[in-house]
Design a protein around this motif. Structure first.
Motif, short mmCIF file in Angstrom:
data_model
loop_
_atom_site.label_atom_id
_atom_site.label_comp_id
_atom_site.label_asym_id
_atom_site.label_seq_id
_atom_site.Cartn_x
_atom_site.Cartn_y
_atom_site.Cartn_z
N VAL A 172 3.97 11.33 -9.08
CA VAL A 172 4.59 10.08 -8.66
C VAL A 172 5.65 10.44 -7.63
O VAL A 172 6.52 11.28 -7.89
CB VAL A 172 5.23 9.34 -9.86
CG1 VAL A 172 5.88 8.04 -9.40
CG2 VAL A 172 4.19 9.07 -10.94
N ALA B 159 8.81 6.47 -6.13
CA ALA B 159 8.38 5.17 -6.67
C ALA B 159 9.52 4.16 -6.66
O ALA B 159 10.64 4.46 -7.09
CB ALA B 159 7.85 5.35 -8.08
N ILE C 104 1.24 7.13 -6.14
CA ILE C 104 0.80 7.74 -7.40
C ILE C 104 -0.49 8.48 -7.11
O ILE C 104 -1.48 7.88 -6.66
CB ILE C 104 0.57 6.67 -8.48
CG1 ILE C 104 1.88 5.95 -8.81
CG2 ILE C 104 -0.01 7.31 -9.74
CD1 ILE C 104 1.70 4.73 -9.70
#
Length: 370
Positions: free
Chosen positions: A21, A24, A75
């Motif tokens: 990730v 984010a 992601i």
């Protein structure tokens, strides 16, 4: 308190996926839920997202699952960008607090549903369902309906259904939150055992600190949409990065202090009492500018008599509670309270209101940033 030991279970070679990730972000209008969050998970790791309500843990899980769209960031799963791929095309297993079983299908039919929609043949499907029902010790209830099962049995069915197609990633959102304490503890070990045997990558959301420590390879502690610290349970417990992390696990006492370096170690001047404590030079500390907190776990502090030469600090005993294996003692040290322990094998020699001493496990103490 101490962390629970995980069961000794053989680990299969990891078949799970890596997850990355990057930066984010998630906002709902002016409300920021995730902010510049990074997370790396290796194949086969069991990673728990831990934090209070509103910290962003469930939002992060849902973004990884494809149930939420990020405002920004990416992601990747095994190097593939899944940021905009819908949930049903990600192929992840999912377990929620609500069992979400089909009430009109039997246990075996519920578990076999993911295999049926993947067009597995009837014979292979039956064998796979039988395998996973045996793994969760429910082979004897295969023909029952969910309404005929207890809550713990229904959650095990939900777990078997999520794992029966052997996904590379298994996502679990507070799966044990609705169960009583004893059943939760039993299922914690079952889930961990199944994950070790399967080799899947697991991301697990909980607000229960003991659950996170006992099950995980790593714990990501979140606050205000950011990961405050990502580490093994032991490192989080023993080497907290700051006072927020230290206070998150167990009954940690945080005594405000200033630090002075010396030739033989560090000198901690306790703000609340004016007492001085010499700590070893190798003591883990993240304090900057000479100010921080002395983090003391209850098992690191033991009460002794006020004149005992072993005492590192002095205070007044405020309260005592019998906890079975120990006495839990609250001690007033200046303007602050410290939780200490005493062995419960004999009657406690001290009474509330009495001045006492405290011996500390100096090698286990941590000095943490504000």
């Amino acid at each position: 308190m101490t962390t629970a030991e995980r069961p000794a279970t053989s680990r299969r070679p990891a078949t799970g996926a890596s997850i990355r990730v990057r930066n984010a972000k998630k906002s709902y209008g002016p409300t920021v839920v995730l902010e510049n969050l990074d997370l790396n998970i290796e194949p086969g790791e069991f990673v728990t997202l831990l934090g209070p309500s509103g910290s962003g843990k469930s939002t992060l899980l849902n973004a990884i699952a494809g149930l939420e769209n990020l405002t920004g960031g990416t992601i990747e799963v095994d190097g593939r960008d899944l940021t905009r791929v819908p949930a049903h095309k990600r192929g992840f297993g999912m377990v929620f607090q609500s069992y979400a079983l089909f009430p009109h299908l039997t246990v075996a039919e519920n578990v076999g549903y993911p295999l049926r929609v993947r067009h597995m043949g009837a014979r292979d499907r039956r064998l796979q369902v039988q395998k996973y029902l045996e793994l969760v010790a429910l082979g004897h209830v295969a023909d029952r309906l969910p309404s005929q099962l207890s809550g713990g049995q229904q959650q095990r069915v939900s777990l078997a259904r999520a794992m029966v197609f052997e996904p590379s990633v298994l996502l679990m959102d507070e799966p044990l939150g609705a169960l009583d304490r004893n059943l939760r503890q039993s299922l914690q070990f079952e889930i961990r055992k199944l994950q070790l045997e399967a080799g899947s990558t697991v991301i697990y959301v909980t607000h229960d600190h003991d659950e996170a420590l006992s099950m995980s390879d790593k714990v990501a502690l979140l606050n205000d949409g950011r990961i405050v610290q990502l580490a093994s349970p032991r490192d989080l417990y023993r080497n907290p990065r700051n006072s927020y992390v230290a206070a998150a696990f167990g009954e940690t006492s945080l005594l405000q202090c200033t630090l002075d370096p010396g030739h033989a170690g560090l000198t901690a001047h306790l703000t609340g009492s004016g007492q001085i404590l010499r700590v070893p030079e190798h003591t883990n500390h993240t304090c900057t500018g000479g100010e921080g907190f002395l983090a003391v776990r209850p098992e690191m502090a033991t009460i002794v008599g006020p004149g005992d030469p072993r005492a590192h600090l002095h205070g007044m005993l405020e309260s005592v509670a019998f906890m079975g294996d120990i006495w839990r003692c609250e001690v007033r040290v200046g303007t602050e309270t410290l939780i200490a322990t005493a062995p419960s094998g004999a009657a406690l020699a001290y009474q509330p209101g009495q001045d006492i001493g405290l011996t500390l496990d100096l090698d286990s103490l941590r000095l943490v940033a504000i």
